[in-house]
Design an enzyme around this catalytic site. Structure first.
Site, PDB file in Angstrom:
ATOM      1  N   CYS A 104       0.818  -1.204  -0.003  1.00 44.52           N
ATOM      2  CA  CYS A 104       0.020   0.026  -0.005  1.00 44.52           C
ATOM      3  C   CYS A 104       0.972   1.281  -0.068  1.00 44.52           C
ATOM      4  CB  CYS A 104      -0.959   0.080   1.239  1.00 44.52           C
ATOM      5  SG  CYS A 104      -0.276  -0.125   2.786  1.00 44.52           S
ATOM      6  N   TRP A 105       0.678   2.338   0.741  1.00 46.66           N
ATOM      7  CA  TRP A 105       1.409   3.448   0.394  1.00 46.66           C
ATOM      8  C   TRP A 105       2.634   3.287   1.422  1.00 46.66           C
ATOM      9  CZ3 TRP A 105       3.599   7.361  -1.237  1.00 46.66           C
ATOM     10  CH2 TRP A 105       3.985   8.396  -0.571  1.00 46.66           C
TER      11      TRP A 105
END
Length: 350
Positions: A94-95
């Protein structure tokens, strides 16, 4: 089983392991790891709602909302993962390597996947990519005025097993006001850098890498400054092709494009082209005198190229006269010419 892996180690896995990016479609569109598949846990609107809840009500409430929003999605996520990685070996990010990738990794592990999670998420890839441009490369720059057939010669050099970095392909733009060719769409700056670094990482840094001479910007995309500085200080092989041959080549390429597109692009460089030159160029387009249009515009681009050339060290510029018709033979001539520059072949990297 879930294992955490650094991005640098993940990129070295052989055979490669499919990678899913669980961020939102908007995050993915802004910039992603090349070859990653987007399997968003949240839509853009859902992520915004979770973020608002986190700020206003706290972490636990945000987590509960996240489960509410994704409750009926998990079987779909697993089915998508099975299509992407039928051997049930997959990587997730993800981020920043937080809750979204953690939740997806947990679900896939529960189903029986072997899962890697990228340490630091997409943010770690961005750091890896930007750091990659500071490395030292043995660059050989192929120059020459617009229409010298540089790109085709680079492609032929690639067929001769030379390492070639096609900056215009990465930027999806051919460098001039007309560079989209009325069909190409440029990636975001972030994605341009991501793809750029990814391709650089595939090269052997002990061997030369051929690039085309470019200005700092290609369309709206900007070459990372550390790499551009290396280009500016590397030797330049300048192709010397006659004006007549360049006009003929460009007329065949650009003369067939939509007239409204050509007119719009010409209007954009009106100030630099000058009012009279612009007037005559637009008239030539409207009257279908494409060779005349190309000749008028080339006056500006040739002048711009010479300005850029004057910013280089003249001692590192080597001119090679060529006829334009045979890019295959020309590539061999360029390679032989480059190999003849013995003193510069032995120099230290810049």
């Amino acid at each position: 089983m879930v294992r955490t892996i650094a991005i640098s180690d993940y990129l070295l896995l052989n055979p490669a392991v499919p990678l899913i990016d669980v961020r939102t479609p908007a995050e993915y569109a802004q910039g992603h790891i090349p070859d990653a598949f987007n399997v968003p846990i949240f839509s853009d609107e859902e992520r915004k709602a979770v973020g608002t809840t986190y700020k206003q009500a706290g972490r636990e409430e945000a987590i509960l909302l996240g489960f509410d929003l994704t409750g009926n999605k998990w079987s779909g996520f697993i089915q998508q993962a099975l299509v992407i990685a039928p051997l049930k070996k997959i990587a997730v990010h993800c981020w920043r390597g937080g809750m979204r990738s953690g939740a997806m990794a947990w679900a896939l592990d529960l189903y029986g996947f072997e899962v890697y999670t990228i340490e630091g998420g997409y943010k770690s890839y961005r750091g890896w990519a930007l750091n990659h441009f500071t490395a030292s490369f043995k660059l050989k720059v192929l120059g020459g005025m617009t229409g010298s057939n540089k790109t085709k010669i680079l492609h032929e050099l690639q067929l001769l097993n030379e390492q070639v970095l096609d900056l215009e392909d990465l930027a999806q733009h051919q460098g001039s006001s007309y560079g989209t060719m009325n069909r190409m769409m440029q990636p975001t700056q972030e994605q341009f850098e991501n793809n750029f670094a990814f391709q650089l990482s595939k090269f052997n840094t002990d061997k030369p890498i051929w690039v085309e001479d470019e200005s700092l910007t290609i369309g709206k995309r900007c070459i990372p400054h550390p790499f551009f500085n290396q280009m500016r200080h590397s030797i330049l092989i300048k192709l010397d092709v006659s004006l007549e041959q360049r006009i003929d080549k460009l007329t065949k390429e650009y003369g067939v494009l939509d007239k409204d597109f050509l007119i719009s692009c010409t209007e954009r460089i009106r100030k630099r082209l000058g009012p009279e030159q612009t007037k005559h160029a637009l008239q030539a387009i409207q009257e279908n005198r494409m060779a005349d249009f190309i000749a008028l515009v080339l006056y500006y681009y040739d002048k711009t190229y010479h300005t850029g050339l004057n910013k280089r060290d003249a001692a590192k510029i080597f001119t090679l006269p060529l006829e334009i018709e045979d890019p295959t033979n020309n590539a061999k001539r360029v390679l032989a010419f480059a190999n003849s520059l013995q003193h510069y072949n032995k120099q230290d990297r810049y």
